[in-house]
Design a protein around this motif. Structure first.
Motif, PDB file in Angstrom:
ATOM      1  N   ASN A  36       0.831  -1.207   0.000  1.00 11.70           N
ATOM      2  CA  ASN A  36       0.000   0.000   0.000  1.00 11.70           C
ATOM      3  C   ASN A  36       0.861   1.251   0.000  1.00 11.70           C
ATOM      4  OD1 ASN A  36      -2.327  -1.513   0.010  1.00 11.70           O
ATOM      5  ND2 ASN A  36      -2.609  -1.389   2.223  1.00 11.70           N
ATOM      6  N   GLN A  39       2.804   1.461  -3.526  1.00  9.90           N
ATOM      7  CA  GLN A  39       1.956   1.723  -4.681  1.00  9.90           C
ATOM      8  C   GLN A  39       1.085   2.962  -4.542  1.00  9.90           C
ATOM      9  OE1 GLN A  39      -0.023  -2.064  -5.109  1.00  9.90           O
ATOM     10  NE2 GLN A  39       1.656  -2.900  -6.319  1.00  9.90           N
ATOM     11  N   SER A  40       1.194   3.667  -3.435  1.00 12.87           N
ATOM     12  CA  SER A  40       0.441   4.904  -3.253  1.00 12.87           C
ATOM     13  C   SER A  40       0.897   5.944  -4.269  1.00 12.87           C
ATOM     14  CB  SER A  40       0.663   5.432  -1.836  1.00 12.87           C
ATOM     15  OG  SER A  40       0.156   6.732  -1.722  1.00 12.87           O
ATOM     16  N   ASP A  41      -0.056   6.720  -4.773  1.00 14.02           N
ATOM     17  CA  ASP A  41       0.262   7.752  -5.765  1.00 14.02           C
ATOM     18  C   ASP A  41       0.751   9.055  -5.135  1.00 14.02           C
ATOM     19  OD1 ASP A  41      -0.435   6.094  -7.862  1.00 14.02           O
ATOM     20  OD2 ASP A  41      -2.532   6.766  -7.870  1.00 14.02           O
ATOM     21  N   SER A  42       0.824   9.092  -3.818  1.00 11.99           N
ATOM     22  CA  SER A  42       1.262  10.315  -3.135  1.00 11.99           C
ATOM     23  C   SER A  42       2.664  10.707  -3.553  1.00 11.99           C
ATOM     24  CB  SER A  42       1.239  10.109  -1.623  1.00 11.99           C
ATOM     25  OG  SER A  42      -0.057   9.801  -1.198  1.00 11.99           O
ATOM     26  N   LYS A  43       2.863  12.011  -3.714  1.00 15.15           N
ATOM     27  CA  LYS A  43       4.179  12.508  -4.107  1.00 15.15           C
ATOM     28  C   LYS A  43       5.151  12.469  -2.936  1.00 15.15           C
ATOM     29  CE  LYS A  43       6.214  16.213  -6.759  1.00 15.15           C
ATOM     30  NZ  LYS A  43       5.958  17.468  -7.460  1.00 15.15           N
ATOM     31  N   LYS A  45       5.796  10.810   0.852  1.00 10.84           N
ATOM     32  CA  LYS A  45       5.365   9.683   1.685  1.00 10.84           C
ATOM     33  C   LYS A  45       6.146   9.678   2.988  1.00 10.84           C
ATOM     34  CE  LYS A  45       4.476   6.837  -2.342  1.00 10.84           C
ATOM     35  NZ  LYS A  45       4.478   5.497  -2.883  1.00 10.84           N
ATOM     36  N   TYR A  62      10.983   0.232  -2.168  1.00  6.20           N
ATOM     37  CA  TYR A  62      10.353   1.320  -2.935  1.00  6.20           C
ATOM     38  C   TYR A  62      11.366   1.986  -3.860  1.00  6.20           C
ATOM     39  CZ  TYR A  62       8.205   5.832  -3.908  1.00  6.20           C
ATOM     40  OH  TYR A  62       7.726   6.948  -4.537  1.00  6.20           O
ATOM     41  N   GLN A  66      11.310   1.874  -7.963  1.00 10.35           N
ATOM     42  CA  GLN A  66      11.294   3.098  -8.762  1.00 10.35           C
ATOM     43  C   GLN A  66      12.513   3.188  -9.672  1.00 10.35           C
ATOM     44  OE1 GLN A  66       8.741   5.442  -8.997  1.00 10.35           O
ATOM     45  NE2 GLN A  66       7.762   3.726  -7.970  1.00 10.35           N
ATOM     46  N   LYS A  69      11.948   1.219 -12.710  1.00 10.82           N
ATOM     47  CA  LYS A  69      10.985   1.851 -13.612  1.00 10.82           C
ATOM     48  C   LYS A  69      11.548   3.102 -14.271  1.00 10.82           C
ATOM     49  CE  LYS A  69       6.976   0.244 -11.054  1.00 10.82           C
ATOM     50  NZ  LYS A  69       5.918   0.625 -10.120  1.00 10.82           N
TER      51      LYS A  69
END
Length: 92
Positions: A36, A39-43, A45, A62, A66, A69
Motif C-alpha cells: 500500500n 503503490q500509493s500515488d502520493s508525491k 510519503k 520502494y 522506482q 521503472k
C-alpha cells in the motif's frame, strides 16, 4: 573485422543478453501494508511505525522498484549520520 564492427557485434550480443533476462518482481514478498505504501500515488510519503517494523526495508524496496521503472532517476535516503544511513540501506 575492424574495431567498429567488433564493438557493434559485442553491443548487439549484450543487448540480446539483457533482453533475455526475466524481469524480477521485487514486490512479490511484500506485506499488504508495505505494498500500500509503495503503490500509493502520493508525491510525498512517510512511514510512522514502531521500531523493527520494516521501515528501512520498505523504503529500500520502494527505491529499487522506482529505479527499475526510471533508470535515470535520482533517489535520496537521509539518515541521522552517513554511517547510520549506510547501515540501514546497505545491509540487505
Amino acid at each position: 573485422m575492424n574495431k567498429t564492427e567488433l564493438r557493434s557485434k559485442i553491443a548487439k550480443q549484450q543487448l540480446a543478453l539483457r533482453a533475455s533476462y526475466e524481469k524480477v518482481n521485487i514486490l512479490q514478498e511484500c506485506f499488504s501494508q508495505q505494498l500500500n505504501f509503495i503503490q500509493s500515488d502520493s508525491k510525498r510519503k512517510a512511514l510512522c511505525c514502531n521500531r523493527r517494523s520494516g521501515k528501512s526495508f520498505t523504503i529500500a524496496l520502494y527505491m529499487i522498484d522506482q529505479a527499475l521503472k526510471t533508470p535515470r532517476g535520482k533517489f535520496l535516503y537521509i539518515g541521522l549520520t552517513n554511517e547510520s544511513a549506510k547501515g540501514a540501506m546497505w545491509t540487505d
